[in-house]
Write an enzyme that holds these catalytic residues in place. Structure first.
Site, PDB file in Angstrom:
ATOM      1  N   GLU A  37       3.553  -0.618  -3.175  1.00 15.88           N
ATOM      2  CA  GLU A  37       4.806  -1.381  -3.184  1.00 15.88           C
ATOM      3  C   GLU A  37       5.021  -1.954  -4.588  1.00 15.88           C
ATOM      4  O   GLU A  37       4.060  -2.296  -5.299  1.00 15.88           O
ATOM      5  CB  GLU A  37       4.683  -2.532  -2.177  1.00 15.88           C
ATOM      6  CG  GLU A  37       5.845  -3.508  -2.170  1.00 15.88           C
ATOM      7  CD  GLU A  37       5.567  -4.740  -1.305  1.00 15.88           C
ATOM      8  OE1 GLU A  37       6.530  -5.383  -0.875  1.00 15.88           O
ATOM      9  OE2 GLU A  37       4.375  -5.057  -1.067  1.00 15.88           O
ATOM     10  N   LYS A 109      12.723  -2.417   2.945  1.00 14.27           N
ATOM     11  CA  LYS A 109      11.821  -3.317   3.678  1.00 14.27           C
ATOM     12  C   LYS A 109      12.592  -4.248   4.611  1.00 14.27           C
ATOM     13  O   LYS A 109      13.474  -4.992   4.189  1.00 14.27           O
ATOM     14  CB  LYS A 109      10.992  -4.131   2.683  1.00 14.27           C
ATOM     15  CG  LYS A 109       9.862  -4.941   3.289  1.00 14.27           C
ATOM     16  CD  LYS A 109       9.068  -5.609   2.177  1.00 14.27           C
ATOM     17  CE  LYS A 109       7.882  -6.397   2.708  1.00 14.27           C
ATOM     18  NZ  LYS A 109       7.156  -7.074   1.597  1.00 14.27           N
ATOM     19  N   CYS A 146       4.012  -3.232   3.382  1.00 14.12           N
ATOM     20  CA  CYS A 146       3.247  -4.467   3.288  1.00 14.12           C
ATOM     21  C   CYS A 146       3.383  -5.390   4.513  1.00 14.12           C
ATOM     22  O   CYS A 146       2.803  -5.129   5.556  1.00 14.12           O
ATOM     23  CB  CYS A 146       3.647  -5.188   2.003  1.00 14.12           C
ATOM     24  SG  CYS A 146       2.425  -6.373   1.376  1.00 14.12           S
TER      25      CYS A 146
END
Length: 270
Positions: A37, A109, A146
């Site tokens: 990321e 995300k 994440c």
């Protein structure tokens, strides 16, 4: 499918990051290469504005990763900050570049890291709650980033959308118990969904590293420590089928009622 997970500490200089990526991936032989990321441009300090760092999907970073994909003859997945409708808050985006350099998929995300005293939503714009799945060499990959690991329903939605593997680029912030959370959640998402999980993380001063490829029984096929480098392993469809025959948990799922009040409250929070 041969998988290579690249672990590195990104800086706030995109050109320097591309140099590091090129160095670490030199000579790699894999079908899938996963970068962390924010590998285009690190988050930096909590007060670092990310709007000026954002790039479009046809910008120089994606073009460079497309060139890398062609050079390696592999699909490459990497994290970047993508321009959005808000000039001050870009998207935290994953891009997947096919071996021919074309854009094979994107994922913005959905769960922003407003936790452990951090406020990712102050600097970034969350993406839609839509499963992002792509196919590489006959393998179906679901994309997570994440903090998304902390939401099992997200991983399950990807599996329901056809994913047999989960790919998780991350910049998992180090701290008390955080490393344990990372390893536990990566393995849990693999075990509960009977899928492979390919998790490539940033390392360095702020992040925990510990990239790993985990099989559908939660066994680490390969794992890294805290240093920069590349780890590899194979995603085996025969292993996947064998595990699902031995542990057909996905077939045993039942529908559970949800609280209407809680659901409405969650929708309003967005």
């Amino acid at each position: 499918m041969r998988v290579a997970l690249v672990q590195m500490a990104a800086s706030t200089d995109p050109n320097a990051n591309l140099t590091t990526i090129e160095k670490l991936t030199s000579g790699i032989e894999a079908d899938l290469v996963v970068l962390p990321e924010a590998v285009m441009h690190d988050f930096g300090n909590p007060d670092t504005p990310l709007g000026p760092a954002a790039q479009p999907l046809d910008g120089p970073f994606v073009s460079a990763i497309a060139g890398l994909a062609r050079q390696l003859d592999a699909t490459v997945i990497a994290g970047m900050f993508e321009v959005s409708g808000d000039p001050d808050r870009p998207h935290n985006t994953l891009v997947a570049l096919a071996p021919d350099g074309t854009l094979a998929g994107t994922y913005r995300k959905a769960h922003l890291y407003d936790s452990f005293g951090y406020r990712e939503s102050d600097r970034l714009l969350r993406g839609p709650a839509e499963p992002a799945v792509l196919t590489v060499n006959g393998h179906s990959l679901g994309l997570l980033t994440c903090y998304d690991l902390r939401f099992p329903e997200h991983a399950r939605a990807l599996v329901d959308a056809g994913a047999d593997n989960l790919v998780v680029p991350a910049a998992w912030v180090r701290g008390p118990l955080k490393e344990d959370h990372w390893e536990t959640l990566v393995r849990a998402r693999a075990i509960e969904n009977t899928v492979y999980v390919a998790a490539a993380a940033q390392c360095g001063r702020a992040y925990c590293g510990r990239s790993m490829l985990v099989d559908p029984l939660g066994v680490a096929v390969s794992a890294a420590g805290e240093a920069e480098g590349v780890i590899g392993g194979e995603i085996d469809l025969h292993r996947l089928a064998s595990v699902r025959e031995r542990n057909p948990a996905l077939q045993h799922r039942r529908a559970w009622p949800t609280s209407t009040t809680h659901h409405e409250h969650a929708q309003q929070d967005g």
